[in-house]
Each structure stands twice: as structure tokens, then as C-alpha cells.
Design a protein around this motif. Structure first.
Motif, mmCIF file in Angstrom:
data_model
loop_
_atom_site.group_PDB
_atom_site.id
_atom_site.type_symbol
_atom_site.label_atom_id
_atom_site.label_comp_id
_atom_site.label_asym_id
_atom_site.label_seq_id
_atom_site.Cartn_x
_atom_site.Cartn_y
_atom_site.Cartn_z
ATOM 1 N N GLN A 95 0.823 -1.203 0.000
ATOM 2 C CA GLN A 95 0.000 0.000 0.000
ATOM 3 C C GLN A 95 0.861 1.259 0.000
ATOM 4 O OE1 GLN A 95 -2.682 0.152 3.318
ATOM 5 N NE2 GLN A 95 -3.451 2.193 2.828
ATOM 6 N N GLY A 96 1.903 1.256 0.841
ATOM 7 C CA GLY A 96 2.791 2.405 0.886
ATOM 8 C C GLY A 96 3.643 2.542 -0.351
ATOM 9 N N ALA A 97 4.182 1.424 -0.860
ATOM 10 C CA ALA A 97 5.082 1.467 -2.016
ATOM 11 C C ALA A 97 4.378 1.951 -3.280
ATOM 12 C CB ALA A 97 5.692 0.086 -2.247
ATOM 13 N N LEU A 98 3.110 1.557 -3.454
ATOM 14 C CA LEU A 98 2.380 1.919 -4.666
ATOM 15 C C LEU A 98 1.441 3.100 -4.467
ATOM 16 C CD1 LEU A 98 1.467 -1.620 -6.089
ATOM 17 C CD2 LEU A 98 3.463 -0.200 -6.575
ATOM 18 N N GLY A 99 1.412 3.633 -3.240
ATOM 19 C CA GLY A 99 0.561 4.782 -2.973
ATOM 20 C C GLY A 99 -0.924 4.463 -3.070
ATOM 21 N N LEU A 100 -1.319 3.288 -2.595
ATOM 22 C CA LEU A 100 -2.712 2.865 -2.673
ATOM 23 C C LEU A 100 -3.475 3.276 -1.420
ATOM 24 C CD1 LEU A 100 -2.183 -0.777 -4.024
ATOM 25 C CD2 LEU A 100 -2.543 1.322 -5.340
ATOM 26 N N GLY A 101 -4.782 3.493 -1.568
ATOM 27 C CA GLY A 101 -5.630 3.765 -0.431
ATOM 28 C C GLY A 101 -6.138 2.468 0.180
ATOM 29 N N VAL A 102 -6.833 2.589 1.317
ATOM 30 C CA VAL A 102 -7.375 1.407 1.987
ATOM 31 C C VAL A 102 -8.385 0.699 1.089
ATOM 32 C CG1 VAL A 102 -8.708 0.590 3.968
ATOM 33 C CG2 VAL A 102 -7.000 2.381 4.274
ATOM 34 N N VAL A 103 -9.197 1.476 0.374
ATOM 35 C CA VAL A 103 -10.194 0.873 -0.511
ATOM 36 C C VAL A 103 -9.508 0.057 -1.596
ATOM 37 C CG1 VAL A 103 -12.038 1.330 -2.170
ATOM 38 C CG2 VAL A 103 -11.897 2.667 -0.054
ATOM 39 N N GLU A 104 -8.462 0.609 -2.194
ATOM 40 C CA GLU A 104 -7.772 -0.103 -3.283
ATOM 41 C C GLU A 104 -7.108 -1.384 -2.790
ATOM 42 O OE1 GLU A 104 -6.232 3.396 -6.257
ATOM 43 O OE2 GLU A 104 -5.537 3.462 -4.173
ATOM 44 N N ILE A 105 -6.474 -1.326 -1.640
ATOM 45 C CA ILE A 105 -5.802 -2.521 -1.139
ATOM 46 C C ILE A 105 -6.820 -3.570 -0.716
ATOM 47 C CG2 ILE A 105 -5.573 -2.000 1.331
ATOM 48 C CD1 ILE A 105 -2.803 -3.324 -0.972
ATOM 49 N N THR A 106 -8.002 -3.129 -0.263
ATOM 50 C CA THR A 106 -9.063 -4.074 0.067
ATOM 51 C C THR A 106 -9.616 -4.724 -1.190
ATOM 52 O OG1 THR A 106 -9.667 -2.694 1.970
ATOM 53 C CG2 THR A 106 -11.242 -4.376 1.300
ATOM 54 N N VAL A 107 -9.687 -3.969 -2.281
ATOM 55 C CA VAL A 107 -10.136 -4.538 -3.558
ATOM 56 C C VAL A 107 -9.147 -5.585 -4.046
ATOM 57 C CG1 VAL A 107 -10.565 -4.028 -5.998
ATOM 58 C CG2 VAL A 107 -11.513 -2.545 -4.223
ATOM 59 N N VAL A 108 -7.838 -5.332 -3.851
ATOM 60 C CA VAL A 108 -6.831 -6.337 -4.210
ATOM 61 C C VAL A 108 -7.099 -7.638 -3.465
ATOM 62 C CG1 VAL A 108 -4.382 -6.932 -4.058
ATOM 63 C CG2 VAL A 108 -5.067 -4.654 -4.825
ATOM 64 N N PHE A 109 -7.457 -7.523 -2.193
ATOM 65 C CA PHE A 109 -7.825 -8.707 -1.422
ATOM 66 C C PHE A 109 -9.096 -9.348 -1.971
ATOM 67 C CE2 PHE A 109 -11.013 -9.882 1.783
ATOM 68 C CZ PHE A 109 -10.460 -11.065 2.253
ATOM 69 N N ALA A 110 -10.085 -8.527 -2.323
ATOM 70 C CA ALA A 110 -11.429 -9.032 -2.603
ATOM 71 C C ALA A 110 -11.575 -9.668 -3.978
ATOM 72 C CB ALA A 110 -12.439 -7.901 -2.467
ATOM 73 N N VAL A 111 -10.764 -9.278 -4.957
ATOM 74 C CA VAL A 111 -10.932 -9.879 -6.281
ATOM 75 C C VAL A 111 -10.525 -11.342 -6.277
ATOM 76 C CG1 VAL A 111 -10.707 -7.716 -7.560
ATOM 77 C CG2 VAL A 111 -8.652 -9.065 -7.050
ATOM 78 N N TYR A 112 -9.758 -11.753 -5.280
ATOM 79 C CA TYR A 112 -9.393 -13.168 -5.154
ATOM 80 C C TYR A 112 -10.627 -14.043 -4.929
ATOM 81 C CZ TYR A 112 -8.090 -17.212 -2.254
ATOM 82 O OH TYR A 112 -8.012 -18.454 -1.686
ATOM 83 N N PRO A 113 -11.426 -13.786 -3.878
ATOM 84 C CA PRO A 113 -12.629 -14.601 -3.736
ATOM 85 C C PRO A 113 -13.641 -14.396 -4.848
ATOM 86 C CG PRO A 113 -12.570 -12.877 -2.067
ATOM 87 C CD PRO A 113 -11.228 -12.894 -2.726
ATOM 88 N N ALA A 114 -13.632 -13.219 -5.496
ATOM 89 C CA ALA A 114 -14.539 -13.014 -6.620
ATOM 90 C C ALA A 114 -14.197 -13.977 -7.762
ATOM 91 C CB ALA A 114 -14.452 -11.569 -7.106
ATOM 92 N N GLY A 115 -12.912 -14.069 -8.098
ATOM 93 C CA GLY A 115 -12.494 -15.029 -9.122
ATOM 94 C C GLY A 115 -12.773 -16.455 -8.697
ATOM 95 N N LEU A 116 -12.607 -16.729 -7.417
ATOM 96 C CA LEU A 116 -12.852 -18.063 -6.896
ATOM 97 C C LEU A 116 -14.319 -18.446 -7.029
ATOM 98 C CD1 LEU A 116 -11.321 -19.533 -3.696
ATOM 99 C CD2 LEU A 116 -13.789 -19.650 -4.005
ATOM 100 N N LEU A 117 -15.216 -17.527 -6.670
ATOM 101 C CA LEU A 117 -16.636 -17.832 -6.704
ATOM 102 C C LEU A 117 -17.137 -18.041 -8.127
ATOM 103 C CD1 LEU A 117 -17.971 -15.351 -4.001
ATOM 104 C CD2 LEU A 117 -17.879 -17.825 -3.861
ATOM 105 N N VAL A 118 -16.718 -17.180 -9.042
ATOM 106 C CA VAL A 118 -17.139 -17.333 -10.441
ATOM 107 C C VAL A 118 -16.676 -18.676 -10.980
ATOM 108 C CG1 VAL A 118 -16.834 -16.455 -12.786
ATOM 109 C CG2 VAL A 118 -17.250 -14.858 -10.897
#
Length: 412
Positions: A43-66
């Protein structure tokens, strides 16, 4: 008429194969949490916000569920070994992308691919495990499907945290090691006995469908609140655990940050093993009570910034996480025939990962508006409500399974 090209013979039981499937599931779960301690750094290295880093986490289960919806029964048509090995190799590629990715797009691509790969591995290996289990170990299938993933979650998070503290170029080295391990397991999986005759109808099977066998539908409905509460808790700690340790408790030690996930998963694994001989109803009731007590007390720890109380409650929450899910599996798995297990596992994973991802994404989105502590409090109250519903169901007698079979009588 059967759609199988050949009559399915007697499953090829293999103790070594049974153990390897447990290792494969644990490795897949370790791969999902090894990144958790790295989120604040990325998050710090790429200058991401909390929402963006949470989306990085969340697309994993999204791909899994589909993937579960589309190809949950793929191994019935292509074979267990083929789908397992392909899934593991895809997982290795996704970890390489995450380890060397230097942009938000690369991380999102890596996590989506990881979700797809994990779905292939988990849905296939869970079924393969049950088919490979020798008669003497048939009653340990649900235990292995509960303790194995918990062990992997713990090892992955702790390994990532330790590497961050001790190694230079920690991200590259950490994911490089995990990639090598996954590739070795993929190679070994090709040596496993094939346990299913291939079925016709591959293309029609890709039409998304969720089907719970009639005999398991009522039992699954009764245990759904417990699955929601346990996996909802897991999603919170895996996505935001390191951030909580850093921002609420001021912990800069990465191993300790990783331990928020590792402690929860390790206590889940130990509790599952210790309490395994208890009835499924008892597991569900005690697990739900532990989630209620642990989650509400952890909220108090956040409000008082008490690190010791917080980690003590993570242990309690982990116990609830582990035995609630184990009790749910113990209750529903014995109710279906072997050929219906792959579909049932897919439905269970859909419920689990929706609970795992959706609340965490919502929480991540709300942190920038309300702050971390208020969101954690609200999240804890909602998880406790779900756990309380599960507890009341068991205390009222509604959660009693038909016959509530002992572990040794689980169908294999």
C-alpha cells in the motif's frame, strides 16, 4: 442412464495420496495468506488507499466464486489429477505475478488468477481426498478439510511476516519459495491414483448452477449462519489484520502483524483436532459461543488498545472459526453420496467465500469515511449477531442432524 463413459470402479484408496491432498489444500490456503503481511508495505510502495488494497484482497474470492459456479464439477469430466495439477500450476503463476508485480493492475490480475486457481484446487482436491481415503481414515475427511486449510492459513501468514522481518528483498524471496513448493506439489499430484471415470457433457456442465442434494438441503440451511460468522471473521483478519496491528496497536513488527492471521488460523486448527470427537451439534454450539464472546471482547480490546486482550481474543475467535466450520462439514457431508460431493463442496465454498469477501470489502470502503476503530466495532457486532443466530439454532435443537453420525461413519 449413466453419463459416464465407463463404469466407475472401486476408488483407489491411498494413504500417501490422502496425505498429499491435505498438503495441497494447506498449500493453497497458505498461498492465500502469505500476502497478508505485505499489504501495508505494498500500500505504501504503490501509494494505494485502503479501498484499493481491500479490492486487491477481494478480487481473489470473486475469481474463486465465479470459477466454482462455472467449473465446479470440471474434474468429473477431465479427471481429478488433471484439474488439480493445472490448478496448482495456475496458482504458481499467480503468485509469481503478485511477488513481482509493481502496479495495481498487476496485483489485481494476480489475485483474480489466484482465485480461479484456488477454486480449481479446493473443489477438486476436497473430493479427491474423500475418494482416496482408506477405510480406516474415512472418518477423517471432514477433519482434514477443516484442519488442513486452517493450518495453511496460519503457516502462510506467519511465513510472510517472518520473511518481511528477516530477509532482504522479502517479497521476491517469499513468493519465490512458495512458487517452488506449489510446483513440486503439482508434479507429485500427477502420481496420484485417478478415482473417477470421466463423464460426458463437459460443455453443458459449464452452465452456472448451484445444486444442493435434497437430502442435505435442510442441514446446510441450518448451519449457514455458522459458516457466515466463521468465514466473515476470517475475511476481516486476513484482509485487515496487519493494518489493525499497525494502526490500532502501533505494532511495526511484521511477524507480529502476520501473527494476527496466524494465531487465528492456528487456534482454529488445534481446536478442530481437539474437539473433533464431539458431536456436530456440540461443535456448532461451542464454536458459535466462542465467536460471540471472542468478537465482542476483541471490540473492547480495540477500544482500550489492549494488545494482550486482543491477541487472547484472537485465540478464542480462532477456536470458534475452526470448530464452527468443522461442525458444519461434519453435519452435511455424511448426508450425500460420493458422486454428489463435488457439487456440495462448491456450494459450501460459495457461502464461505461470499461471507469471507463481501463484508471485508464493505469494511475497507467504510474505513476511509468513519475510521478503522468504528468500522471494526460495527463489523464485530454483525459477526456476533450471525454467530448468535447459529448458537440459538443449536440450543433450540434445530441444528440436530439426522442421526448426527460419528466421525468414523462419514461416507467416503
Amino acid at each position: 442412464m449413466s453419463t459416464r463413459q465407463h463404469a466407475a470402479g472401486r476408488p483407489s484408496h491411498s494413504t500417501a495420496g490422502f496425505v498429499l491432498t491435505i498438503i495441497a489444500i494447506a498449500a493453497a490456503m497458505a498461498a492465500s495468506t502469505v500476502s497478508s503481511p505485505f499489504y501495508p508495505q505494498i500500500q505504501g510502495a504503490l501509494g494505494l488507499g485502503v479501498v484499493e488494497i481491500t479490492v486487491v484482497f477481494a478480487v481473489y474470492p470473486a475469481g474463486l466464486l465465479v470459477t466454482l459456479l462455472v467449473v465446479g464439477s470440471l474434474s468429473d469430466h477431465l479427471g481429478r489429477r488433471a484439474v488439480t495439477s493445472v490448478g496448482l500450476l495456475m496458482l504458481a503463476v499467480s503468485l509469481g505475478l503478485f511477488g513481482w508485480g509493481d502496479s495495481l493492475g498487476a496485483l489485481l490480475s494476480a489475485r483474480i488468477l489466484q482465485g480461479i486457481a484456488t477454486a480449481l484446487v479446493m473443489s477438486t482436491v476436497s473430493t479427491h481426498m474423500a475418494e482416496l481415503a482408506p477405510p480406516a481414515l474415512a472418518g477423517r475427511v471432514a477433519l482434514a478439510n477443516s484442519a488442513g486449510p486452517a493450518a495453511g492459513l496460519a503457516v502462510g501468514a506467519l511465513f510472510g511476516g517472518v520473511m518481511l522481518d528477516l530477509a532482504s528483498h522479502a517479497r521476491t524471496l517469499t513468493f519465490g519459495v512458495v512458487v517452488v513448493v506449489i510446483v513440486i506439489i503439482a508434479a507429485l499430484s500427477r502420481l496420484l491414483p485417478e478415482t473417477t471415470a470421466r463423464m460426458r457433457g463437459l460443455v453443458p456442465s459449464l452452465i452456472p448452477r448451484l445444486r444442493v442434494p435434497h437430502e442435505a438441503a435442510a442441514a446446510l440451511l441450518r448451519v449457514t449462519p455458522a459458516i457466515i460468522a466463521s468465514w466473515g471473521t476470517g475475511g476481516l483478519f486476513i484482509s485487515l489484520g496487519a493494518l489493525i496491528a499497525r494502526d490500532v496497536f502501533g505494532t511495526q513488527n511484521h511477524t507480529l502483524q502476520g501473527a494476527t492471521v496466524g494465531t487465528l488460523a492456528a487456534s482454529a486448527m488445534v481446536a478442530t483436532i481437539i474437539f473433533w470427537r464431539w458431536s456436530s451439534r456440540a461443535l456448532l454450539a461451542i464454536g458459535a459461543l466462542a465467536l460471540v464472546v471472542g468478537t465482542l471482547t476483541s471490540v473492547a480490546a480495540v477500544l482500550t488498545a489492549s494488545t494482550m486482550l486482543y491477541f487472547a481474543m484472537i485465540i478464542v475467535i480462532g477456536v470458534g472459526f475452526g470448530i464452527s466450520y468443522a461442525g458444519a462439514l461434519r453435519l452435511v457431508l455424511p448426508l450425500v453420496a460420493r458422486e454428489d460431493r463435488a457439487g456440495l463442496f462448491s456450494v459450501i465454498y460459495v457461502i464461505a467465500y461470499l461471507s469471507f469477501s463481501v463484508p471485508a470489502v464493505i469494511a475497507g470502503s467504510l474505513i476511509s469515511v468513519f475510521g478503522l476503530a468504528p468500522v471494526l466495532i460495527g463489523y464485530g457486532v454483525l459477526v456476533s449477531a450471525a454467530a448468535l443466530a447459529a448458537l440459538l439454532a443449536q440450543l433450540s435443537g434445530a441444528g440436530r442432524a439426522q442421526g448426527d453420525p460419528e466421525p468414523s461413519r462419514v461416507v467416503s
